[in-house]
Design an enzyme around this catalytic site. Structure first.
Site, mmCIF file in Angstrom:
data_model
loop_
_atom_site.group_PDB
_atom_site.id
_atom_site.type_symbol
_atom_site.label_atom_id
_atom_site.label_comp_id
_atom_site.label_asym_id
_atom_site.label_seq_id
_atom_site.Cartn_x
_atom_site.Cartn_y
_atom_site.Cartn_z
ATOM 1 N N HIS A 157 7.448 3.708 9.347
ATOM 2 C CA HIS A 157 6.920 3.209 10.618
ATOM 3 C C HIS A 157 8.127 2.935 11.509
ATOM 4 O O HIS A 157 9.139 2.421 11.043
ATOM 5 C CB HIS A 157 6.127 1.929 10.361
ATOM 6 C CG HIS A 157 5.290 1.449 11.511
ATOM 7 N ND1 HIS A 157 4.974 2.245 12.596
ATOM 8 C CD2 HIS A 157 4.696 0.246 11.738
ATOM 9 C CE1 HIS A 157 4.206 1.549 13.428
ATOM 10 N NE2 HIS A 157 4.043 0.341 12.930
ATOM 11 N N GLY A 214 5.637 5.651 -4.053
ATOM 12 C CA GLY A 214 6.430 5.484 -5.264
ATOM 13 C C GLY A 214 5.878 6.270 -6.437
ATOM 14 O O GLY A 214 6.607 6.973 -7.145
ATOM 15 N N SER A 273 0.816 -1.210 0.000
ATOM 16 C CA SER A 273 0.000 0.000 0.000
ATOM 17 C C SER A 273 0.852 1.264 0.000
ATOM 18 O O SER A 273 0.704 2.131 -0.868
ATOM 19 C CB SER A 273 -0.925 0.001 1.221
ATOM 20 O OG SER A 273 -1.626 1.223 1.329
ATOM 21 N N GLN A 274 1.789 1.393 0.949
ATOM 22 C CA GLN A 274 2.618 2.597 1.010
ATOM 23 C C GLN A 274 3.592 2.669 -0.160
ATOM 24 O O GLN A 274 3.864 3.749 -0.690
ATOM 25 C CB GLN A 274 3.370 2.654 2.337
ATOM 26 C CG GLN A 274 2.510 3.000 3.542
ATOM 27 C CD GLN A 274 1.913 4.396 3.460
ATOM 28 O OE1 GLN A 274 2.442 5.282 2.798
ATOM 29 N NE2 GLN A 274 0.787 4.585 4.152
#
Length: 403
Positions: free
Chosen positions: A179, A101, A95-96
């Protein structure tokens, strides 16, 4: 809360309230409102510094000034100049990875993707226009080619792959996370970062899909940023620049520890776990007391997500109280302290479980299993099969936009 009563009350408030300045205020207005509580020197500093792309804001109203970095601090030409000789090697395309990107690429920066060749992520990256041998490589090759190594693998995957990845992160590179999990809980994850590289973090406050959608809308997601290790002396500057480059509108400074504690705590609490638990409890009581499935869902979820929560998000809880009927207002004011009294001890238990590593260990144990995806799918299917969400599926079909 009867929707008709609410709508009538809202119209009444709208007539008597022209452009509710306090509830609608942007960060710019918030800064002006907060500034009178600051010292003269702080006000002068804030005024001077805002022209450089950040603001000083007293969020708690007690004179505790926080610096908020803005997108305007890093306009496109400045980003391109700052990173002109740098290659972003984005490891992982979940997801990230997807959101960050594509935003980096659209901002004109040199980005490559590193994932397992011919795996699901490899194929997903190809579908998004990443080209094998040009902008898409296996993990090792991408890290070797990259200057800024963006480790966006899942937490469990970061732990599993670290022995292989660490030797490739050589002096002069920058190590980036979204994170603090792996670094803060290194005793459990074994992610000991090299001592001769900058280690930074930018954590968008939302999924990668939201990071991407807000960017495409010309907006920007709120993000926090932190520095774990500053070898070059430029780590903070680099973090804020990357934060803007990946699609942040505003950047709030934190630490790796505080980021991971608040993140794990929040998603288990009000963001996902707690709110789902409260939905289920209210829905089941209504059903057990003889209400229909449609009524139980409408009063529990539909009115909340379609009518009330968007107003809270846009204007604040004070506006929500002011906009509802007097009966709803009185009941909410009376019962809110009771819910707080019951829930606060549970939230303290949750925070302790995050801070002492219990939640980290549980996540690593589950997500490192070879069949974790199948087990997760079983749990997800159990949620799909709950009556509340079956009822919700039918209710959503009846929304005008779905006709």
């Amino acid at each position: 809360m009867a929707s008709r009563t609410f709508s009538r009350s809202l119209r009444s408030v709208a007539k008597s309230t022209v452009a509710p300045a306090v509830q609608r205020r942007s960060l710019t207005v918030a800064a002006r409102v907060a500034r009178p509580t600051l010292t003269a020197s702080s006000r002068a500093a804030a005024a001077a510094q805002q022209t450089r792309g950040y603001k000083l804001i007293d969020f708690d109203g007690k004179g505790t000034v926080e610096k908020v970095h803005e997108r305007s601090e890093w306009p496109a030409e400045k980003l391109l100049s700052y990173f002109k000789d740098q290659t972003f090697a984005l490891i992982g395309y979940g997801s990230q990875g997807y959101g960050q990107g594509l935003n980096l690429r659209d901002n004109g920066l040199n980005v490559i993707i590193g994932v397992r060749k011919d795996g699901a992520s490899w194929k997903a990256a190809q579908e998004d226009g990443w080209v094998p041998g040009e902008t898409l490589f296996d993990v090792d090759e991408a890290i070797n080619k990259g200057d800024i190594i963006m480790n966006l693998l899942s937490d469990a995957a970061q732990s599993e792959t670290w022995p292989r990845i660490k030797p490739l992160i050589t002096k002069g590179k920058t190590l980036y996370f979204s994170h603090g999990f792996s670094v803060v809980f290194k005793e459990k994850t074994k992610v000991e970062v090299p001592e001769d590289v900058d280690v930074i973090l930018v954590a968008p406050k939302g999924s990668g899909r939201t990071v991407r959608s807000l960017f495409k809308e010309g907006r920007g997601i709120n993000s926090s940023f932190a520095v774990w290790q500053d070898v070059t002396g430029n780590a903070q500057e680099k973090a804020t620049a990357i934060g803007v480059a990946i699609g942040s509108g505003y950047l709030y400074e934190t630490t790796f520890e505080k980021e991971v504690y608040s993140d794990l705590y929040g998603e288990r609490g009000c963001l996902m776990g707690g709110i789902h638990g409260m939905f289920l409890a209210q829905y089941e009581v209504l059903r057990e007391r003889g209400h229909s499935a449609s009524e139980a869902f409408n009063e529990t979820v539909e009115e909340a997500t379609q009518s009330l929560y968007p107003l809270i998000g846009k204007y604040g809880m004070d506006y929500m109280y002011d906009a509802c009927s007097t009966t709803a207002r009185r009941g909410a004011l009376d019962w809110s302290p009771k819910f707080k009294a019951v829930l606060k001890p549970l939230f303290n238990d949750l925070y302790d479980s995050v801070k002492n590593g219990t939640e980290t260990q549980r996540s690593l144990d589950f997500n490192s299993q070879s069949d974790y995806r199948a087990k997760f799918e079983e749990e997800l299917q159990q949620i799909r099969d709950l009556e509340i969400w079956k009822a919700g599926k039918e209710v959503r079909k009846l929304r005008p936009e779905n006709q």
